[in-house]
Enzyme design. Structure first.
Site, PDB file in Angstrom:
ATOM      1  N   LEU A  78       0.790  -1.217  -0.004  1.00 18.54           N
ATOM      2  CA  LEU A  78       0.128  -0.149   0.093  1.00 18.54           C
ATOM      3  C   LEU A  78       0.801   1.258   0.044  1.00 18.54           C
ATOM      4  O   LEU A  78       1.538   1.543   0.820  1.00 18.54           O
ATOM      5  CB  LEU A  78      -0.822   0.062   1.238  1.00 18.54           C
ATOM      6  CG  LEU A  78      -1.934  -1.368   1.346  1.00 18.54           C
ATOM      7  CD1 LEU A  78      -2.881  -1.163   2.664  1.00 18.54           C
ATOM      8  CD2 LEU A  78      -2.730  -1.447  -0.002  1.00 18.54           C
ATOM      9  N   ASP A  79       1.016   1.799  -1.197  1.00 15.87           N
ATOM     10  CA  ASP A  79       2.015   2.791  -1.297  1.00 15.87           C
ATOM     11  C   ASP A  79       1.623   4.193  -0.783  1.00 15.87           C
ATOM     12  O   ASP A  79       0.295   4.568  -0.964  1.00 15.87           O
ATOM     13  CB  ASP A  79       2.333   2.941  -2.910  1.00 15.87           C
ATOM     14  CG  ASP A  79       3.198   4.257  -3.178  1.00 15.87           C
ATOM     15  OD1 ASP A  79       4.437   4.160  -2.869  1.00 15.87           O
ATOM     16  OD2 ASP A  79       2.624   5.307  -3.747  1.00 15.87           O
ATOM     17  N   ALA A  80       2.210   4.969  -0.010  1.00 17.16           N
ATOM     18  CA  ALA A  80       1.817   6.215   0.566  1.00 17.16           C
ATOM     19  C   ALA A  80       0.604   6.165   1.368  1.00 17.16           C
ATOM     20  O   ALA A  80       0.180   7.300   1.212  1.00 17.16           O
ATOM     21  CB  ALA A  80       2.044   7.217  -0.723  1.00 17.16           C
ATOM     22  N   ILE A  81       0.354   5.090   1.922  1.00 17.36           N
ATOM     23  CA  ILE A  81      -0.714   4.882   2.484  1.00 17.36           C
ATOM     24  C   ILE A  81      -0.905   5.812   3.859  1.00 17.36           C
ATOM     25  O   ILE A  81      -2.343   6.273   4.143  1.00 17.36           O
ATOM     26  CB  ILE A  81      -0.770   3.627   3.139  1.00 17.36           C
ATOM     27  CG1 ILE A  81      -2.324   3.231   3.300  1.00 17.36           C
ATOM     28  CG2 ILE A  81      -0.049   3.171   4.166  1.00 17.36           C
ATOM     29  CD1 ILE A  81      -3.366   3.155   2.173  1.00 17.36           C
TER      30      ILE A  81
END
Length: 565
Positions: free
Chosen positions: A226-229
């Site tokens: 989960l990128d840059a969550i």
């Protein structure tokens, strides 16, 4: 997962339960025909290779197919279990992180069939670029046209609002004006003007992203990053990072995956100080299965260049996964630089300043971020990890590779699942030309290879790249044979002097391994009295040790000590 459990999380996000979203989530789960994945979540065979989908090119082949053939030809399927494909969708900037279509594969890299063929030999890890899309995404184009169902898919923010408390990851404008069918709108753009933040306050937008998440798992992603969550939820007057609604969305994503594609591993990417980072474990059962060990890369560099292993040792003592269903994602390098925010509260400012100076002397760059008082501070060191460890202009390849591989041997033996960046595995140098030509500091660590170019670099047996590759492969082969390196096997940190020494014990009743490292340029000895295991064989040196003798360590030597069977 019952209807009531989904709805409870939705109420935490929105204050009430959006009926259409609740019903759609349950239809999504019912239609998924959930079948649990085989086996446990992880074991000591799990090593992840981080790579771009177009990392290797070969005439006549899609890059994804060229990558598959290269890795099989070099027998890397015997050393690595999982391939982390960085964003492989069509994109407009940021080397893939400005997504144009979440459900397509960039034709310059290949297609879904190429990914499926790769998945026949390796487990797969995909990115969900959760915070933002490209301005060219059809959802944003619909937003600009003021069309349903995208009218509320992005955040139209009053530019006069006080946003001074917002935590900024980059020194770029937080809001970007766009002309729309209903006039000028100032849209939230946390990372760049080409990366427009999604509005998770809109239930329809949240549903679209969860549908994408489930599709990725069904397409073969065993792990989803989960990128840059951390930046997902925005509220004026707050820092807009780690807000309760963001944690609730992670819980919802985990809950839906547990129900729709059981066994899918959720990994959160939050490049922030350690305490904030590990908050994404939740209670140990409801948020991330794994969190990035973001403090590890800069702490290892700090230990080498300061000569002081005390901070690294004491930080390691604090590491406690909350349950046996959680673990750390250990790494030293990735497609991004070495983040230094995870050093906050761990080392004094002068140590950070020294590290910044070292990186610049070794040919690297430094990215800065804006702070709330208007000043700028370093947030990322842009350099290959190999060149961060030592200056290739002043050190011989044999010594350089030994220093670098010492850091990797520590990372590979720590509690958790290890991840190896492509350029660390192959000993790539800084790509200064790419950084200069693009104006993007991160390109220094993102070189793309023609297959012939890479194989020519590996052909020199005495060269740095081949020394690193061979040494790394041996570490990987040995690691996967040791039950003590199971991701959730115990870890006991030893009280060794902090003048370059580091030691810890991994394992449980079936096997215990003592890891001893000397990160200084002077020889050291460790008394057997401080080692709680009667180890008499060094796996890395493949040599027996005399019982009762002090254990010697050459400069930048790591030992994996076991009791010989």
């Amino acid at each position: 997962m019952t209807c009531g459990q989904f709805d409870s999380i939705l109420a935490d996000i929105y204050g009430s339960v959006p009926t259409e979203l609740s019903e759609a989530l349950h239809r999504l789960v019912e239609s998924a025909n959930a079948k649990p994945r085989d086996g446990s979540l992880w074991d000591q065979n799990d090593v992840v290779c981080i790579t771009y989908a177009d990392q290797i090119r070969q005439p006549g082949l899609h890059p994804l197919e060229a990558f598959r053939r290269f890795f099989l030809d070099w027998e890397l399927d015997q050393k690595l279990r999982c391939i982390h494909l960085l964003p492989f969708c069509p994109y407009t900037s940021d080397d893939g992180f400005s997504v144009v279509d979440y459900l397509a594969v960039d034709p310059d890299s290949g297609d879904w069939d190429d990914i499926a063929r790769l998945g026949q030999h390796f487990d797969l890890m995909f990115d969900l670029v959760a915070n933002h899309t490209s301005v060219s995404h059809r959802w944003f184009q619909g937003f600009l046209a003021d069309e349903e169902p995208f009218r509320n898919a992005y955040i139209d923010q009053d530019p006069t609002a006080d946003l001074s408390a917002v935590v900024r990851p980059r020194s770029l404008p937080l809001l970007t004006p766009f002309e729309t069918a209903s006039g000028t709108k100032h849209v939230w753009t946390t990372f760049s003007a080409d990366q427009v933040d999604l509005n998770y306050g809109d239930p329809a937008t949240l549903l679209r992203m969860i549908e994408t998440l489930v599709l990725y798992a069904q397409r073969g992603a065993r792990i989803i990053r989960l990128d840059a969550i951390a930046f997902l939820w925005k509220k004026v007057g707050t820092s807009c990072i780690h807000l309760p609604q963001t944690h609730a969305i992670v819980r919802l994503m985990r809950a839906v995956l547990d129900a729709a594609v059981p066994g899918t591993i959720v990994l959160t990417e939050t490049n922030v100080p350690h305490k904030e980072n590990i908050s994404y474990f939740g209670d140990g059962t409801d948020e991330a299965h794994m969190v990035y060990q973001f403090s590890l890369p800069p702490l290892l560099l700090d230990a080498i260049h300061s000569g002081d292993t005390t901070v690294l040792r004491d930080w390691m003592k604090s590491l406690r996964p909350p349950t046996d269903q959680t673990t750390f994602f250990n790494f030293t390098a990735s497609h991004d630089g070495v983040g230094v925010r995870p050093l906050e509260g761990l080392v004094p400012r002068e140590r950070l300043d020294h590290l910044v100076d070292v990186v610049r002397r070794h040919g690297g760059r430094v990215n800065m971020r804006s702070q709330s008082d208007g000043t700028e501070s370093p947030y990322e060191l842009n350099i290959t990890y190999l060149d961060a460890v030592a200056d290739r202009a002043t050190i011989e390849p044999a010594e350089h590779s030994r220093r670098f591989l010492a850091t990797q041997a520590i990372m590979l033996s720590m509690q958790g699942v290890p991840a190896v960046y492509f350029h660390s595995l192959f000993g790539s140098p800084n790509d200064v030309a790419a950084a200069d030509e693009s104006g993007q500091n991160r390109r220094i660590n993102r070189h793309k290879y023609e297959r012939d170019e890479l194989e020519n670099a590996l052909a020199d047996a005495a060269g740095l790249q081949r020394r690193v590759f061979d040494g790394y492969c041996r570490l990987l082969e040995l690691r996967r044979q040791q039950p003590a390196f199971h991701p959730i096997a115990g870890q006991q940190v030893l009280d060794l002097p902090g003048d370059g020494l580091l030691g810890f014990v991994r394992g449980a009743s079936d096997q215990r391994i003592v890891v001893l490292a000397n990160l200084s340029d002077s020889a050291r000895e460790v008394s057997c009295d401080v080692i709680p295991v009667a180890a008499d064989h060094d796996l890395l040196a493949d040599q027996s040790l005399a019982q009762g003798d002090a254990i010697s360590l050459r400069p930048f030597q790591v030992r994996w000590l076991v009791t010989a069977s």
